[in-house]
Design an enzyme around this catalytic site. Sequence first.
Site, PDB file in Angstrom:
ATOM      1  N   ASP A 164       3.866 100.144  51.620  1.00  0.00           N
ATOM      2  CA  ASP A 164       3.509  99.145  52.633  1.00  0.00           C
ATOM      3  C   ASP A 164       2.822  99.829  53.802  1.00  0.00           C
ATOM      4  O   ASP A 164       3.391  99.959  54.895  1.00  0.00           O
ATOM      5  CB  ASP A 164       4.769  98.386  53.082  1.00  0.00           C
ATOM      6  N   LYS A 166       4.017 100.342  44.248  1.00  0.00           N
ATOM      7  CA  LYS A 166       3.811  98.904  44.517  1.00  0.00           C
ATOM      8  C   LYS A 166       2.787  98.736  45.633  1.00  0.00           C
ATOM      9  O   LYS A 166       2.913  99.335  46.700  1.00  0.00           O
ATOM     10  CB  LYS A 166       5.117  98.232  44.932  1.00  0.00           C
ATOM     11  N   ASP A 184       1.908  93.351  44.065  1.00  0.00           N
ATOM     12  CA  ASP A 184       2.907  92.382  44.547  1.00  0.00           C
ATOM     13  C   ASP A 184       2.250  91.412  45.533  1.00  0.00           C
ATOM     14  O   ASP A 184       2.388  91.554  46.738  1.00  0.00           O
ATOM     15  CB  ASP A 184       4.036  93.183  45.226  1.00  0.00           C
ATOM     16  N   LYS A 188       2.525  87.948  45.058  1.00  0.00           N
ATOM     17  CA  LYS A 188       3.382  86.746  45.100  1.00  0.00           C
ATOM     18  C   LYS A 188       2.569  85.453  45.190  1.00  0.00           C
ATOM     19  O   LYS A 188       2.702  84.683  46.152  1.00  0.00           O
ATOM     20  CB  LYS A 188       4.343  86.802  46.288  1.00  0.00           C
ATOM     21  N   LEU A 189       1.762  85.189  44.172  1.00  0.00           N
ATOM     22  CA  LEU A 189       0.909  83.996  44.222  1.00  0.00           C
ATOM     23  C   LEU A 189       1.751  82.712  44.163  1.00  0.00           C
ATOM     24  O   LEU A 189       2.755  82.651  43.443  1.00  0.00           O
ATOM     25  CB  LEU A 189      -0.087  84.015  43.056  1.00  0.00           C
ATOM     26  N   HIS A 190       1.316  81.713  44.899  1.00  0.00           N
ATOM     27  CA  HIS A 190       2.016  80.425  44.963  1.00  0.00           C
ATOM     28  C   HIS A 190       1.000  79.386  45.423  1.00  0.00           C
ATOM     29  O   HIS A 190       0.708  79.279  46.615  1.00  0.00           O
ATOM     30  CB  HIS A 190       3.189  80.526  45.958  1.00  0.00           C
ATOM     31  N   ASP A 191       0.445  78.626  44.474  1.00  0.00           N
ATOM     32  CA  ASP A 191      -0.577  77.621  44.820  1.00  0.00           C
ATOM     33  C   ASP A 191      -0.639  76.625  43.667  1.00  0.00           C
ATOM     34  O   ASP A 191       0.201  76.695  42.756  1.00  0.00           O
ATOM     35  CB  ASP A 191      -1.930  78.331  45.053  1.00  0.00           C
ATOM     36  N   ILE A 192      -1.600  75.741  43.647  1.00  0.00           N
ATOM     37  CA  ILE A 192      -1.684  74.806  42.531  1.00  0.00           C
ATOM     38  C   ILE A 192      -2.060  75.589  41.256  1.00  0.00           C
ATOM     39  O   ILE A 192      -2.694  76.655  41.347  1.00  0.00           O
ATOM     40  CB  ILE A 192      -2.694  73.661  42.793  1.00  0.00           C
ATOM     41  N   ASN A 252      -4.241  75.500  38.846  1.00  0.00           N
ATOM     42  CA  ASN A 252      -5.623  75.897  38.573  1.00  0.00           C
ATOM     43  C   ASN A 252      -6.074  77.066  39.455  1.00  0.00           C
ATOM     44  O   ASN A 252      -6.730  78.001  38.981  1.00  0.00           O
ATOM     45  CB  ASN A 252      -6.537  74.682  38.787  1.00  0.00           C
ATOM     46  N   THR A 253      -5.675  77.040  40.717  1.00  0.00           N
ATOM     47  CA  THR A 253      -6.050  78.121  41.640  1.00  0.00           C
ATOM     48  C   THR A 253      -5.384  79.431  41.238  1.00  0.00           C
ATOM     49  O   THR A 253      -6.003  80.498  41.244  1.00  0.00           O
ATOM     50  CB  THR A 253      -5.654  77.728  43.087  1.00  0.00           C
ATOM     51  N   THR A 260      14.580  88.596  49.038  1.00  0.00           N
ATOM     52  CA  THR A 260      15.839  89.257  49.401  1.00  0.00           C
ATOM     53  C   THR A 260      16.105  89.185  50.903  1.00  0.00           C
ATOM     54  O   THR A 260      17.169  89.581  51.367  1.00  0.00           O
ATOM     55  CB  THR A 260      15.848  90.728  48.923  1.00  0.00           C
ATOM     56  N   GLN A 293      16.276  93.077  55.465  1.00  0.00           N
ATOM     57  CA  GLN A 293      16.807  92.692  54.156  1.00  0.00           C
ATOM     58  C   GLN A 293      18.252  92.208  54.332  1.00  0.00           C
ATOM     59  O   GLN A 293      19.026  92.789  55.077  1.00  0.00           O
ATOM     60  CB  GLN A 293      16.789  93.884  53.194  1.00  0.00           C
ATOM     61  N   ARG A 324      10.905 101.363  52.816  1.00  0.00           N
ATOM     62  CA  ARG A 324      11.214 102.183  53.980  1.00  0.00           C
ATOM     63  C   ARG A 324      12.191 103.338  53.753  1.00  0.00           C
ATOM     64  O   ARG A 324      11.984 104.393  54.351  1.00  0.00           O
ATOM     65  CB  ARG A 324      11.659 101.263  55.135  1.00  0.00           C
TER      66      ARG A 324
HETATM   67  O1  C5P Z   1      11.079  98.606  52.943  1.00  0.00           O
HETATM   68  P1  C5P Z   1      11.834  97.850  51.889  1.00  0.00           P
HETATM   69  O2  C5P Z   1      12.595  98.765  50.936  1.00  0.00           O
HETATM   70  O3  C5P Z   1      12.674  96.733  52.450  1.00  0.00           O
HETATM   71  O4  C5P Z   1      10.668  97.194  51.018  1.00  0.00           O
HETATM   72  C1  C5P Z   1      10.924  96.228  50.021  1.00  0.00           C
HETATM   73  C2  C5P Z   1       9.614  95.799  49.413  1.00  0.00           C
HETATM   74  O5  C5P Z   1       9.885  94.837  48.411  1.00  0.00           O
HETATM   75  C3  C5P Z   1       8.646  95.149  50.405  1.00  0.00           C
HETATM   76  O6  C5P Z   1       7.341  95.572  50.029  1.00  0.00           O
HETATM   77  C4  C5P Z   1       8.807  93.655  50.171  1.00  0.00           C
HETATM   78  O7  C5P Z   1       7.603  92.946  50.358  1.00  0.00           O
HETATM   79  C5  C5P Z   1       9.188  93.612  48.681  1.00  0.00           C
HETATM   80  N1  C5P Z   1       9.961  92.451  48.249  1.00  0.00           N
HETATM   81  C6  C5P Z   1      11.186  92.107  48.801  1.00  0.00           C
HETATM   82  N2  C5P Z   1      11.875  91.003  48.364  1.00  0.00           N
HETATM   83  C7  C5P Z   1      11.378  90.267  47.355  1.00  0.00           C
HETATM   84  C8  C5P Z   1      10.146  90.610  46.786  1.00  0.00           C
HETATM   85  C9  C5P Z   1       9.474  91.729  47.250  1.00  0.00           C
HETATM   86  O8  C5P Z   1      11.658  92.800  49.693  1.00  0.00           O
HETATM   87  N3  C5P Z   1      12.089  89.249  46.879  1.00  0.00           N
END
Ligand code: C5P
Length: 235
Positions: free
Chosen positions: A10, A32, A59, A61-65, A67-68, A119, A190, A211
């Site tokens: 990230d 990732k 990652d 995380k697509l979320h739309d109609i 077709n899109t 999460t 988290q 992190r």
């Molecule tokens: O820094 P950390 O260990 O919290 O990073 C977790 C990674 O997992 C982040 O890139 C976050 O976008 C991703 N993620 C998440 N929960 C989800 C899906 C993805 O924390 N349900």
Amino acid sequence: MGKDVIIACDFNGEEQTLAFLDRFEGRKPFVKIGMELFYSAGPDIVRRIKARGHRIFLDLKLHDIPNTVKKAMAVLRDLDVDLCNVHAAGTGRMMEAALEGLTRPDGSRPLLIAVTQLTSTDQEALEKDLWIERPMDQVVMHYALNAKRAGLDGVVCSPLEAGKVHEACGASFLTVTPGVRFAENEAGDQKRVMTPAEANRIGSDYIVVGRPITAAADPVAAYGRCLREFTGTAE
Ligand code: C5P
């Protein structure tokens, strides 16, 4: 694909990301690429990291109609990533459309998994913000079964739910679990967290760790520790 640690890169930009990966000196962790990096560096960052020999979980995380999502997935298909995802909340039809878009003419495709509940979402947010009046584990299981019915390969879920997802959806249905912290780390934003060793015991196939590795004084050592704790073996 066996058990592995996926590092959530990230970062804001290509330079910082490649400099981070250079520190691993020839080792090729599963990486990732999330929204921050993809939106700041563009699709080329995927090609560059792939060319260096890393496996990639894109990652977005697509979320739309439907077709899109189908058309967007057809674009991602050509980036040759190993794993990508959608939100199960987009419905079964959307997930089926995502699979169609992702599948190449020869039938091959990257693995596709669905986010069940983030999460960072806890029971209170589920009820107050999303207006879902059910226990979190039931909601996650319902979304996981929808993803399986749509033909997806697995889900993103909290390590707390990985065991139950396998019970409901089968041992080969992948559980990819973020929300992992070393015993001494702060959870940050988290809410549903576990250590790598606990995630292993409960049956996660992949842990996604950001992190605790990227912000560590020695990220390579932190990655090594994560692998050891998660796979229960020496590197
Ligand atoms: O820094 P950390 O260990 O919290 O990073 C977790 C990674 O997992 C982040 O890139 C976050 O976008 C991703 N993620 C998440 N929960 C989800 C899906 C993805 O924390 N349900």
